[in-house]
Scaffold this motif. Structure first.
Motif, PDB file in Angstrom:
ATOM      1  N   PRO A   1       3.164  -3.519  -2.626  1.00  0.00           N
ATOM      2  CA  PRO A   1       3.083  -4.089  -1.915  1.00  0.00           C
ATOM      3  C   PRO A   1       1.946  -5.182  -1.946  1.00  0.00           C
TER       4      PRO A   1
ATOM      5  N   GLU B   1       6.608  -8.327  -1.047  1.00  0.00           N
ATOM      6  CA  GLU B   1       5.918  -9.050   0.425  1.00  0.00           C
ATOM      7  C   GLU B   1       5.564  -7.894   0.969  1.00  0.00           C
ATOM      8  N   ASN B   2       5.689  -6.474   1.070  1.00  0.00           N
ATOM      9  CA  ASN B   2       5.837  -5.584   2.186  1.00  0.00           C
ATOM     10  C   ASN B   2       6.388  -4.519   1.519  1.00  0.00           C
TER      11      ASN B   2
ATOM     12  N   ARG C   1       8.841  -3.030   2.749  1.00  0.00           N
ATOM     13  CA  ARG C   1      10.029  -2.852   2.965  1.00  0.00           C
ATOM     14  C   ARG C   1      11.236  -3.334   1.464  1.00  0.00           C
ATOM     15  N   GLU C   2      10.058  -4.554   1.303  1.00  0.00           N
ATOM     16  CA  GLU C   2      10.885  -5.528   0.221  1.00  0.00           C
ATOM     17  C   GLU C   2      11.397  -5.098  -0.913  1.00  0.00           C
TER      18      GLU C   2
END
Length: 94
Positions: free
Chosen positions: A70, A90-91, A93-94
């Motif tokens: 991330p 970006e995070n 989860r991505e």
């Protein structure tokens, strides 16, 4: 490996520092074996804890390393810089 059987192996491991030497050695041993077999490491892209030990060992033994991390961790200078390929998300989860 020249027979086309090389794999990309995703390894989830700790990024905490100060772990016992037995755990760090196990990460280094796994990294050596991944490289020896001609496989590519896919990991969390961090330059701390067992992730660093594993990635460094793969590189030290001639293997390839792919990291995904991330952006927030990259901005905190926690990315393993020598990856052969680093994807910044970006995070988590991505």
């Amino acid at each position: 490996m020249s027979d086309g059987s090389a794999l990309s192996l995703c390894v989830f491991c700790g990024s905490a520092s100060g772990l016992p030497e037995v755990h760090r050695q196990a990460a280094r041993d796994l990294g050596r074996e991944i490289a020896r077999r001609g496989h590519r490491l896919v990991f969390g892209g961090s330059d701390v804890g067992l992730m660093r030990e594993l990635a460094r060992s793969v590189h030290r033994h001639g293997g390839r390393v792919f990291g995904a991390i991330p952006r927030a961790l990259v901005e905190r200078d926690l990315a393993y810089g020598p990856t052969d390929e680093l994807v910044v998300t970006e995070n988590l989860r991505e």
